[in-house]
Design a protein around this motif. Structure first.
Motif, PDB file in Angstrom:
ATOM      1  N   UNK A 165       0.785  -1.222   0.000  1.00  0.00           N
ATOM      2  CA  UNK A 165       0.000   0.000   0.000  1.00  0.00           C
ATOM      3  C   UNK A 165       0.818   1.273   0.000  1.00  0.00           C
ATOM      4  N   UNK A 166       1.853   1.278   0.789  1.00  0.00           N
ATOM      5  CA  UNK A 166       2.596   2.513   0.927  1.00  0.00           C
ATOM      6  C   UNK A 166       3.970   2.350   0.317  1.00  0.00           C
ATOM      7  N   UNK A 167       4.595   3.438   0.044  1.00  0.00           N
ATOM      8  CA  UNK A 167       5.979   3.365  -0.386  1.00  0.00           C
ATOM      9  C   UNK A 167       6.798   4.245   0.538  1.00  0.00           C
ATOM     10  N   UNK A 193      10.364   5.626  -8.009  1.00  0.00           N
ATOM     11  CA  UNK A 193       9.234   5.290  -8.854  1.00  0.00           C
ATOM     12  C   UNK A 193       8.829   6.443  -9.765  1.00  0.00           C
ATOM     13  N   UNK A 253       4.763  14.302  -8.466  1.00  0.00           N
ATOM     14  CA  UNK A 253       4.506  13.218  -7.518  1.00  0.00           C
ATOM     15  C   UNK A 253       3.720  13.706  -6.318  1.00  0.00           C
ATOM     16  N   UNK A 267      -1.264  14.518  -5.701  1.00  0.00           N
ATOM     17  CA  UNK A 267      -2.373  14.239  -4.803  1.00  0.00           C
ATOM     18  C   UNK A 267      -1.928  13.417  -3.602  1.00  0.00           C
ATOM     19  N   UNK A 268      -0.827  13.820  -3.016  1.00  0.00           N
ATOM     20  CA  UNK A 268      -0.415  13.186  -1.767  1.00  0.00           C
ATOM     21  C   UNK A 268      -1.605  13.237  -0.819  1.00  0.00           C
ATOM     22  N   UNK A 269      -1.799  12.153  -0.089  1.00  0.00           N
ATOM     23  CA  UNK A 269      -2.952  12.076   0.780  1.00  0.00           C
ATOM     24  C   UNK A 269      -2.721  12.869   2.053  1.00  0.00           C
ATOM     25  N   UNK A 304      -0.404  11.436   4.426  1.00  0.00           N
ATOM     26  CA  UNK A 304       1.005  11.432   4.090  1.00  0.00           C
ATOM     27  C   UNK A 304       1.757  12.556   4.775  1.00  0.00           C
ATOM     28  N   UNK A 331       1.656   7.944  -0.823  1.00  0.00           N
ATOM     29  CA  UNK A 331       1.216   6.613  -1.204  1.00  0.00           C
ATOM     30  C   UNK A 331       1.545   6.325  -2.658  1.00  0.00           C
ATOM     31  N   UNK A 332       1.636   5.045  -2.971  1.00  0.00           N
ATOM     32  CA  UNK A 332       1.817   4.663  -4.365  1.00  0.00           C
ATOM     33  C   UNK A 332       0.768   5.323  -5.255  1.00  0.00           C
ATOM     34  N   UNK A 333      -0.457   5.358  -4.716  1.00  0.00           N
ATOM     35  CA  UNK A 333      -1.565   5.881  -5.515  1.00  0.00           C
ATOM     36  C   UNK A 333      -1.411   7.354  -5.825  1.00  0.00           C
ATOM     37  N   UNK A 334      -0.483   8.008  -5.145  1.00  0.00           N
ATOM     38  CA  UNK A 334      -0.314   9.437  -5.347  1.00  0.00           C
ATOM     39  C   UNK A 334       0.533   9.746  -6.559  1.00  0.00           C
TER      40      UNK A 334
END
Lengths: 503, 503
Positions: free
Chosen positions: A3-5, A13, A27, A30-32, A35, B32-35
């Motif tokens: 889920x996380x990196x 990445x 990158x 849209x950091x949550x 985060x 997050x990866x999703x970001x």
């Protein structure tokens, strides 16, 4: 799918060679919220406990005794959550009180009861831990915290023997007040009106703190009064269930619209559950939401009717469908069986007992009569007339029930009759209407037996994060047995607290 | 609690004045990866559809016909997912075939059947949409796609009238193949062996594409063969259920360990569900996992036994407990009722019919006998001896059942006997063993009637994201009725595809 990196992987990445490149900004796009580490922490503790009910306070006490600095956060203006309005019954197997009463019980018997009610959906290891450690939790409450228990036992629905140990004041406050006193004695501060906006993870995917709103008032989640609290060791989430959250509960069970009342206080909502899911927790069995079959439509919330029902009328009386005058369910079946049966009739059921039957609820009878939640009748005919029950049938049912009591066997619904029940006498009679209310959310986040919250993708513990009590799922499966909430909360709250202090 | 923040808010929140400051890096810490948006996209489409079953292919066709460029991604080496091994029955209300057979049916009747099986947990609007639009979906399949249907109807368990329309080849392939042909004719490409690693959101919280692994082989999720696919308009997730994912299904229902077989293909796992939850989708009713009561322990996977059961032995024969020789459940009850009843006996049930009864399954009887999944007996005595059933009791039960058929009323289990059932004749007899297998996951992500995926916190649609079919939850509640999967998938797949093209 992890889920996380970590920061390093994230940069690799996205192809960002340095943090100052334009790609890093892309990158960032849209950091949550989760985060973002704050620039400064406002306060720091070893262990932060969210929630001041049975589970949270147990965790706080154990964490403190394990050497951690601890704070308890409570969303509401008063501590105790739903626990403080709970009926104060604790299912325990193997206590000295059971021995004194000659009750033969065992961990396996309690587990079998939990499984039968839970339709086999119970997590085996969690359920066993609650049963096995229930007496240790009971003795901790009585001997260490100073909780005052009656020396009698109650036989709650779905249990095959009497194993409910009740506080003398017949309320969860009987646990919460000594727990609060212990916290104060130990120097565990509580911050009230604190809303948890988010849990914060560091770059190793460890929960390291919280963003909270202070001076919170319900419905004001967008307040700017934000603070950042750092947890050096761990966060324990003991924020309770979501039975009062109509919008969310009805996504899991569309029948539970606003037309259905709840026994819960208004703070029993889903925001902490959602926040844990956002962090990667596995939401299990969320659609199993318990309806309490002993709730009265004639008072708001949990009220006092459940005490009359669970200690007096259900064990010592009988329940009928007012349309037919007939019994229709084992009055000591588990909550789901009884609630389903009442709902199937389409209208509130009438449960009654005689004066002797009311004794275990004596201290609340005055209030119940005053509030007209329970009503008193000189004769069964009068009772039948008031509730529009076919009188002849009601008399016949009482006679039939009395024969079962005399013979020690209910050949119609197999109600347990081993707790000194006596035939219903000549009167006066006491009766109340019962219609289910949303009471307990069996589902929640998945934990292991160390109270660690597991990640949905990796099935590994999320570092720095523990949970206990109603926010967790699995222990009870489809239906929590009455008075098993307290051992669940205390057993897992204590585990969570100890482990958080050593995390 | 809003889940994501835009870049602007994020920077404000972390106090970073510019993207080059050290604070921005701190903010990056556990993005997050999703970001992470990729530096480059490898391919771009208007609409990306994940999954090539009934829902995914329906979505792809409709999106293409609405003017979008479309790609279908399939994880497995062959298209069709579970749909292609489905039994090929489609519940439809109001078709011309129902009219031709004089079947009186209505949307309300179908809804009542769905609610009864679903224990009222069904999402009312979704369930209604499936019933209301089932005939439109049926005509689209037959008249537009060229799906070949039998001109007869079947009466599946839990339905109160015959409304199952079956492909001539009695397989879901009868839908999937024409759908694939239509995709090819329309110019919708399919990419196989594509594993979806993550869905990607932009800084407005819109789903804008995917990170995928190509040349995927199951168990090789950490492959480096990564590609980024951009979706200009939307992503449609139609990735199916997770009944084959033992590790995950057992977190929702701990009884469903590896000892329980599944009818599903091995690709029916939970990674897309987990990815949607990570993005903020609301996971609803995940713990309701259906067991198919017509599965044979004598063959692997879905097999052919369900065709013998659903079209022949269940409607035209009877099922007994081999220990007692007695019937024990309405052979046309819903799947949950039957599966629960079989499991309660503790051993596989025996279902039998005579030669006339096997006619609706004629095309598979040869294979079933050859594989010894179904066995043929000259007499009931021989059948009883083989399965170690008390012979006298079996004969008595067949006689009793035949009387019910003759009289048109099953006074014991209330099995519907309105579809031309005939008494069991003199033989030969055909029988099989049945023991439930995990078949369908009722739960999934919450969608609205526009097939938009809703955010757990805001309860608003997640932009650029649609879902249809078994990945979604709510329509079926606690128990999906047999053959309602196809109208569900096609109705919502078509809606998702049209809306995705216009997103």
């Amino acid at each position: 799918m992890k889920k996380h990196v970590t920061r390093r992987n994230f940069l690799k990445m996205t192809g960002a060679a340095t943090a100052t490149s334009g790609l890093a900004l892309a990158g960032l796009a849209n950091a949550k919220e989760g985060s973002a580490l704050p620039a400064n922490w406002d306060e720091t503790f070893d262990v932060i406990v969210i929630g001041s009910g049975f589970a949270g306070l147990s965790a706080a006490i154990e964490a403190k005794n394990a050497g951690a600095s601890v704070v308890v956060l409570e969303k509401m203006p008063v501590p105790g959550g739903n626990s403080i309005i709970n009926g104060g019954g604790m299912a325990v197997v193997g206590s000295d009180i059971q021995s004194a009463h000659g009750v033969k019980d065992s961990v396996e018997t309690m587990l079998a009861d939990m499984y039968q009610a839970g339709l086999g959906l119970n997590y085996p290891e969690q359920a066993r831990m609650v049963a096995e450690r229930s007496n240790d939790a009971f003795e901790w409450c009585r001997d260490y915290l100073g909780v005052k228990f009656k020396d009698t036992l109650a036989h709650f629905g779905g249990h095959s023997v009497p194993r409910t140990h009740t506080t003398t004041i017949q309320s969860g406050a009987g646990f919460v007040q000594p727990m609060l006193a212990k916290c104060e004695a130990l120097g565990v501060p509580m911050q009230k009106k604190i809303y948890v906006k988010r849990l914060i993870m560091d770059d190793t995917d460890r929960v390291v703190g919280l963003e909270v709103i202070r001076n919170y008032r319900q419905g004001k989640e967008d307040s700017k009064k934000v603070r950042f609290l750092k947890a050096n060791k761990a966060v324990v989430v003991a924020s309770g269930g979501f039975a009062a959250d109509v919008a969310y509960r009805s996504t899991q069970d569309p029948r539970l619209t606003e037309e259905l009342a709840t026994t819960n206080h208004k703070g029993a909502t889903s925001e902490c559950l959602k926040e844990l899911i956002r962090l990667g927790a596995n939401p299990v069995q969320l659609s199993w939401i318990q309806l309490g079959p002993w709730a009265s439509p004639d008072e708001k919330g949990f009220g006092l009717a459940p005490i009359f029902a669970a200690y007096a009328a259900y064990p010592h009386g009988l329940m009928v469908d007012p349309r037919t005058g007939k019994r229709f369910v084992n009055e000591l079946a588990d909550r789901k069986v009884r609630a389903d049966a009442i709902i199937k009739t389409g209208h509130p059921a009438i449960c009654l007992c005689d004066a002797a039957g009311t004794k275990p609820a004596a201290h609340v009878m005055g209030k119940l009569l005053e509030r007209q939640v329970v009503r008193k009748f000189d004769s069964l005919q009068e009772l039948a007339a008031f509730y529009q029950i076919p009188g002849d049938e009601l008399l016949a049912q009482v006679g039939r029930y009395n024969r079962f009591v005399t013979e020690g066997k209910d050949t119609e619904f197999d109600k347990p009759l081993s707790m000194g029940q006596q035939p219903i006498s000549d009167g006066p009679f006491y009766a109340a209407r019962f219609w289910p209310k949303a009471h307990h959310t069996m589902g929640g986040v998945e934990i292991d037996t160390e109270a660690r919250v597991l990640d949905i993708s990796t099935h590994q513990p999320i570092a720095g994060l523990f949970a206990a009590g109603e926010i967790t799922g699995g222990t009870h499966g489809a239906c929590r047995l009455g008075t098993v909430a307290i051992p669940d909360c205390i057993v897992f709250g204590r585990i969570a607290g100890r482990n958080a202090a050593n995390a």
